[in-house]
Design a protein around this motif. Structure first.
Motif, PDB file in Angstrom:
ATOM      1  N   GLU A 204       0.797  -1.215   0.030  1.00 17.76           N
ATOM      2  CA  GLU A 204       0.082  -0.032  -0.081  1.00 17.76           C
ATOM      3  C   GLU A 204       0.876   1.371   0.133  1.00 17.76           C
ATOM      4  OE1 GLU A 204      -3.087   2.123   3.006  1.00 17.76           O
ATOM      5  OE2 GLU A 204      -3.011  -0.141   3.185  1.00 17.76           O
ATOM      6  N   PHE A 205       1.953   1.340   0.724  1.00 15.38           N
ATOM      7  CA  PHE A 205       2.839   2.255   0.836  1.00 15.38           C
ATOM      8  C   PHE A 205       3.837   2.482  -0.413  1.00 15.38           C
ATOM      9  CE2 PHE A 205       2.570   1.556   5.644  1.00 15.38           C
ATOM     10  CZ  PHE A 205       1.191   2.099   5.748  1.00 15.38           C
ATOM     11  N   GLY A 206       3.908   1.277  -1.142  1.00 13.59           N
ATOM     12  CA  GLY A 206       4.888   1.406  -2.372  1.00 13.59           C
ATOM     13  C   GLY A 206       6.357   1.110  -1.807  1.00 13.59           C
ATOM     14  N   MET A 207       6.533   0.504  -0.702  1.00 16.88           N
ATOM     15  CA  MET A 207       7.567   0.254  -0.209  1.00 16.88           C
ATOM     16  C   MET A 207       8.193  -1.558  -0.351  1.00 16.88           C
ATOM     17  SD  MET A 207       7.601   2.308   3.408  1.00 16.88           S
ATOM     18  CE  MET A 207       7.333   4.017   3.428  1.00 16.88           C
ATOM     19  N   GLU A 217      12.380   3.552   9.317  1.00 18.87           N
ATOM     20  CA  GLU A 217      11.789   4.732   9.798  1.00 18.87           C
ATOM     21  C   GLU A 217      10.689   5.230   8.938  1.00 18.87           C
ATOM     22  OE1 GLU A 217      15.033   7.447  10.318  1.00 18.87           O
ATOM     23  OE2 GLU A 217      15.799   6.554  12.070  1.00 18.87           O
ATOM     24  N   ALA A 218      11.257   4.973   7.591  1.00 15.35           N
ATOM     25  CA  ALA A 218      10.220   5.239   6.460  1.00 15.35           C
ATOM     26  C   ALA A 218       8.914   4.538   6.760  1.00 15.35           C
ATOM     27  CB  ALA A 218      10.862   5.183   5.083  1.00 15.35           C
ATOM     28  N   TYR A 219       8.899   3.163   6.934  1.00  8.60           N
ATOM     29  CA  TYR A 219       7.706   2.372   7.164  1.00  8.60           C
ATOM     30  C   TYR A 219       7.081   2.973   8.250  1.00  8.60           C
ATOM     31  CZ  TYR A 219       5.250  -1.886   8.111  1.00  8.60           C
ATOM     32  OH  TYR A 219       4.267  -3.151   8.518  1.00  8.60           O
ATOM     33  N   PHE A 220       7.622   3.208   9.444  1.00 10.21           N
ATOM     34  CA  PHE A 220       7.078   3.655  10.647  1.00 10.21           C
ATOM     35  C   PHE A 220       6.315   4.851  10.309  1.00 10.21           C
ATOM     36  CE2 PHE A 220      10.339   1.396  12.896  1.00 10.21           C
ATOM     37  CZ  PHE A 220       9.998   0.337  13.126  1.00 10.21           C
ATOM     38  N   GLN A 221       6.897   5.849   9.773  1.00  4.54           N
ATOM     39  CA  GLN A 221       6.160   7.133   9.452  1.00  4.54           C
ATOM     40  C   GLN A 221       5.022   6.954   8.581  1.00  4.54           C
ATOM     41  OE1 GLN A 221       7.263  10.126  10.835  1.00  4.54           O
ATOM     42  NE2 GLN A 221       5.281  10.560  10.072  1.00  4.54           N
ATOM     43  N   ALA A 222       4.997   5.797   7.481  1.00  8.02           N
ATOM     44  CA  ALA A 222       3.843   5.830   6.651  1.00  8.02           C
ATOM     45  C   ALA A 222       2.815   5.304   7.441  1.00  8.02           C
ATOM     46  CB  ALA A 222       4.230   4.692   5.604  1.00  8.02           C
ATOM     47  N   ASP A 225       1.155   8.128   9.114  1.00  6.81           N
ATOM     48  CA  ASP A 225       0.391   8.803   8.313  1.00  6.81           C
ATOM     49  C   ASP A 225      -0.607   8.297   7.943  1.00  6.81           C
ATOM     50  OD1 ASP A 225       2.586  10.929   8.554  1.00  6.81           O
ATOM     51  OD2 ASP A 225       3.481  10.316   6.768  1.00  6.81           O
ATOM     52  N   ASN A 226      -0.895   7.072   7.696  1.00  6.20           N
ATOM     53  CA  ASN A 226      -2.065   6.390   7.178  1.00  6.20           C
ATOM     54  C   ASN A 226      -2.709   5.208   7.872  1.00  6.20           C
ATOM     55  OD1 ASN A 226      -1.191   6.897   4.112  1.00  6.20           O
ATOM     56  ND2 ASN A 226       0.673   6.438   4.910  1.00  6.20           N
ATOM     57  N   PRO A 228      -3.887   5.623  11.714  1.00  7.10           N
ATOM     58  CA  PRO A 228      -4.103   6.046  12.878  1.00  7.10           C
ATOM     59  C   PRO A 228      -4.486   5.356  14.111  1.00  7.10           C
ATOM     60  CG  PRO A 228      -6.026   6.800  11.528  1.00  7.10           C
ATOM     61  CD  PRO A 228      -4.983   5.955  10.627  1.00  7.10           C
ATOM     62  N   ASP A 229      -4.966   4.143  13.745  1.00 11.09           N
ATOM     63  CA  ASP A 229      -5.446   3.509  14.911  1.00 11.09           C
ATOM     64  C   ASP A 229      -4.236   2.268  15.142  1.00 11.09           C
ATOM     65  OD1 ASP A 229      -7.877   4.325  15.190  1.00 11.09           O
ATOM     66  OD2 ASP A 229      -8.765   3.110  13.348  1.00 11.09           O
ATOM     67  N   ALA A 230      -3.248   2.418  14.419  1.00  8.30           N
ATOM     68  CA  ALA A 230      -2.118   1.437  14.719  1.00  8.30           C
ATOM     69  C   ALA A 230      -0.931   2.143  15.085  1.00  8.30           C
ATOM     70  CB  ALA A 230      -1.853   0.689  13.473  1.00  8.30           C
ATOM     71  N   ASP A 231       0.104   1.328  15.919  1.00  6.65           N
ATOM     72  CA  ASP A 231       1.251   1.741  16.444  1.00  6.65           C
ATOM     73  C   ASP A 231       2.402   1.031  15.393  1.00  6.65           C
ATOM     74  OD1 ASP A 231       1.042   2.935  18.866  1.00  6.65           O
ATOM     75  OD2 ASP A 231       0.344   1.265  20.030  1.00  6.65           O
ATOM     76  N   PRO A 232       3.103   1.995  14.903  1.00  4.80           N
ATOM     77  CA  PRO A 232       4.098   1.495  14.043  1.00  4.80           C
ATOM     78  C   PRO A 232       4.972   0.220  14.601  1.00  4.80           C
ATOM     79  CG  PRO A 232       4.190   3.803  14.321  1.00  4.80           C
ATOM     80  CD  PRO A 232       3.526   3.359  15.423  1.00  4.80           C
ATOM     81  N   ALA A 233       5.586   0.128  15.813  1.00  5.26           N
ATOM     82  CA  ALA A 233       6.213  -1.133  16.361  1.00  5.26           C
ATOM     83  C   ALA A 233       6.504  -0.968  17.738  1.00  5.26           C
ATOM     84  CB  ALA A 233       7.776  -0.662  15.958  1.00  5.26           C
ATOM     85  N   ILE A 234       6.833  -2.182  18.228  1.00  4.54           N
ATOM     86  CA  ILE A 234       6.994  -2.766  19.567  1.00  4.54           C
ATOM     87  C   ILE A 234       8.536  -3.250  19.648  1.00  4.54           C
ATOM     88  CG2 ILE A 234       6.620  -4.269  21.198  1.00  4.54           C
ATOM     89  CD1 ILE A 234       3.527  -3.737  21.012  1.00  4.54           C
ATOM     90  N   ILE A 235       9.453  -2.899  20.136  1.00  6.18           N
ATOM     91  CA  ILE A 235      10.775  -3.367  20.391  1.00  6.18           C
ATOM     92  C   ILE A 235      10.973  -3.199  21.911  1.00  6.18           C
ATOM     93  CG2 ILE A 235      13.018  -2.873  19.789  1.00  6.18           C
ATOM     94  CD1 ILE A 235      12.465  -1.477  17.499  1.00  6.18           C
ATOM     95  N   ASN A 236      11.206  -4.405  22.506  1.00  6.63           N
ATOM     96  CA  ASN A 236      11.208  -4.445  23.941  1.00  6.63           C
ATOM     97  C   ASN A 236      12.673  -4.840  24.271  1.00  6.63           C
ATOM     98  OD1 ASN A 236      10.937  -4.641  26.585  1.00  6.63           O
ATOM     99  ND2 ASN A 236       9.327  -6.175  26.834  1.00  6.63           N
ATOM    100  N   LEU A 237      13.528  -4.105  24.430  1.00  9.82           N
ATOM    101  CA  LEU A 237      14.860  -4.629  24.738  1.00  9.82           C
ATOM    102  C   LEU A 237      15.125  -5.175  26.022  1.00  9.82           C
ATOM    103  CD1 LEU A 237      16.550  -1.603  22.767  1.00  9.82           C
ATOM    104  CD2 LEU A 237      16.127  -3.867  21.780  1.00  9.82           C
ATOM    105  N   THR A 238      14.467  -5.041  27.101  1.00 14.30           N
ATOM    106  CA  THR A 238      14.568  -5.575  28.187  1.00 14.30           C
ATOM    107  C   THR A 238      13.688  -7.210  28.247  1.00 14.30           C
ATOM    108  OG1 THR A 238      12.443  -4.730  29.083  1.00 14.30           O
ATOM    109  CG2 THR A 238      14.666  -3.509  29.325  1.00 14.30           C
TER     110      THR A 238
END
Length: 541
Positions: A204-207, A217-222, A225-226, A228-238
């Motif tokens: 959908e984002f053409g990526m 970063e480009a994927y997360f920003q998209a 932008d597109n 609104p009901d979703a979080d881009p990422a979960i990264i749990n380093l602990t």
């Protein structure tokens, strides 16, 4: 040249004529002739015509208690591993009854500690490495038994395997003693833990599939932008080490102890950690990393991703693929290890150790029939036991076709609607002491069809990643083990707390030098000295 410890058939046969040759009827190992077809050629037959090892008894007179955690996925379909048909087969073949004892799911470590303090120990304990200071400390403290005197006669197959080559020998023997039966890999498997993204969103984002941190970063920003009901990422380093390995690799680190050109290293005090945490803080401040990243359970994270409320997380590729088969209109893919540039050489590949020490099984000093326990645990290294534990019971889970085990529909298209991950915990042994056939040859969800196998192998041919930083399994003295454990007990929670603060901005990264000074005051350099000494001894052989 690497020294090789070989145990020939004559040695195994002579061992079988010793004091541990059990009575009773012989259990035919009909699959032994097929071992080579499944890359299972290391184990000698565990019986001879004169002295069969199994069954140990035929009257059901031996019952052993076996303490082991029940995996969370397994707990969805069984209440005890007593319901696991591979373990049932092992009891049938050996003639030994097993009484399984499972701690509450999610509380294994704390309940293990209480078990040790009580002194009321079962005959066998899996996850023996839970012991404070490690398994050798458990032996030194009198909780675990030295198995070395029993192995040649009572466990000839395991004895042959652990003396097969220098690496296995080094990883299993602790100061010339064998304290545990180890889950031992017959060969290195393809990586299983990767970042997961929504491929339908990429389209959908053409990526393309993200490879570099800039791509992410480009994927997360998209997504921001597109979606609104979703979080881009979960990264749990602990959380688990595998996740730290993935993301820290871009900054030339691994998520635990590792070795660089013979020097023992740790991310705790690595200078590159500042740059890595700076990037994670930037992502957090930009809204790329969910504000709830540390509060969610793995099951909750899975649900968010599957339901379109999360754009990226890290997970077992097999788990994700298996779950996705139950869903409709769901498109996803895994990603190669994140890196700063496309041509960056990474050294954070999966461990090439032959032993998975986390799943060690020890026999305790409370066991009144050590020989019987040793014989039972040896089953997972016999030709028949390797097939049973890795594939399940022949005729039920699989049949031999053209010299290769082929799964039945019970495993691949379960009539009760169970996923391939779930059936694996009912009909085969995943974590127990055994010689391990690679997932790409025996895990139902991986070999179910070509698509699933291709998904597991995706990115496994990456020419710019190796396992050079992998840390071997080291043997510390009892004193070293205790001293290092005491240091880490203070350092580890401090590091987790500070990483959380640095990522969320609760603590400025301007104070990173103060963090390093605190590590020094907590004596972390001494922990590195201890580990270096153990590594040097390992390399000296």
């Amino acid at each position: 040249m690497k020294k090789v410890y070989r145990v020939f058939a004559l040695l195994a046969a002579m061992a079988m004529l010793g004091g541990c040759g059990g009575g009773g009827e012989s259990s035919s190992e009909s699959e032994s002739s097929t071992a080579s077809s499944t890359d299972v050629s290391q184990a000698e037959s565990s019986e001879t015509a004169d002295a069969p090892l199994y069954p140990v008894v035929t009257d059901g007179s031996i019952t052993l208690e076996y303490w082991m955690p029940l995996d969370a996925t397994a707990a969805q379909v069984v209440s005890s591993y007593a319901e696991n048909t591979a373990y049932q087969k092992a009891q049938e073949v050996t003639g030994i009854n097993i009484e399984f004892i499972h701690p509450t799911v999610g509380e294994a470590q704390s309940q293990f500690n209480l078990l040790i303090v009580s002194g009321d120990l079962p005959d066998m304990i899996q996850y023996a490495a839970f012991y404070s200071g490690g398994v050798y400390q458990g032996y030194e403290d009198g909780a675990y038994v030295d198995l070395t005197p029993y192995l040649e006669e009572c466990a000839p197959d395991y004895y042959a395997l652990i003396n097969e080559d220098e690496d296995i020998h080094r990883e299993v023997y602790k100061n010339d003693k064998v304290i545990t039966f180890e889950r031992t890999n017959l060969e290195q498997d393809a990586p299983y833990y990767r970042p997961m993204v929504r491929s339908d969103w990429l389209e959908e984002f053409g990526m393309d599939v993200p490879r570099t941190l800039d791509d992410y970063e480009a994927y997360f920003q998209a997504i921001l932008d597109n979606k609104p009901d979703a979080d881009p990422a979960i990264i749990n380093l602990t959380g688990i080490e595998s996740e730290r390995d993935l993301w820290m690799g871009a900054y030339d680190m691994k998520g635990e102890w590792y070795v660089v050109d013979g020097v023992v290293t740790h991310y705790y005090d690595n200078p590159n950690l500042r740059d890595f945490l700076t990037k994670m803080n930037e992502w957090y401040e930009a809204g790329y990393i969910s504000r709830d990243f540390a509060a969610l359970t793995q099951e909750q994270i899975n649900t968010l991703f599957d339901s379109g409320q999360l754009g990226m997380y890290s997970q077992s590729v097999d788990n994700q693929y298996s779950r996705a088969q139950q869903l409709e209109n769901f498109s996803f893919t895994s990603c190669p290890n994140p890196r700063l540039t496309e041509d960056q050489k990474l050294h954070n590949g999966p461990s090439n150790n032959r032993v998975t020490a986390r799943y060690s099984t020890a026999i305790t000093s409370s066991c009144e029939n050590i020989e019987a326990a040793v014989k039972f645990l040896n089953y997972g290294y016999t030709d028949e036991g390797i097939l049973t534990y890795n594939y399940g019971v022949e005729g039920e889970a699989w049949n031999m076709v053209d010299g290769e085990p082929q799964y039945t529909d019970l495993m691949l298209n379960n009539p009760d609607g169970l996923t391939t991950s779930q059936v694996a915990y009912i009909y085969r042994v995943h974590f127990g002491p055994k010689a391990v056939v690679p997932d790409t040859k025996c895990l139902p969800g991986v070999i179910k069809d070509q698509e699933s196998l291709d998904f597991r192998l995706l990115w496994s041919d990456d020419p710019n990643i190796d396992s050079d930083y992998s840390m071997p399994v080291l043997t510390l003295t009892a004193e070293e083990t205790q001293e290092r454990a005491d240091i880490i007990a203070e350092v580890s929670p401090y590091v987790s707390e500070m990483m959380m603060k640095f990522i969320t901005g609760a603590e400025s990264l301007d104070n990173f030098d103060t963090y390093l000074e605190t590590l020094n005051s907590l004596n972390f350099p001494r922990a590195k000295e201890i580990t270096q000494a153990a590594y040097d001894r390992y390399m000296e052989g």
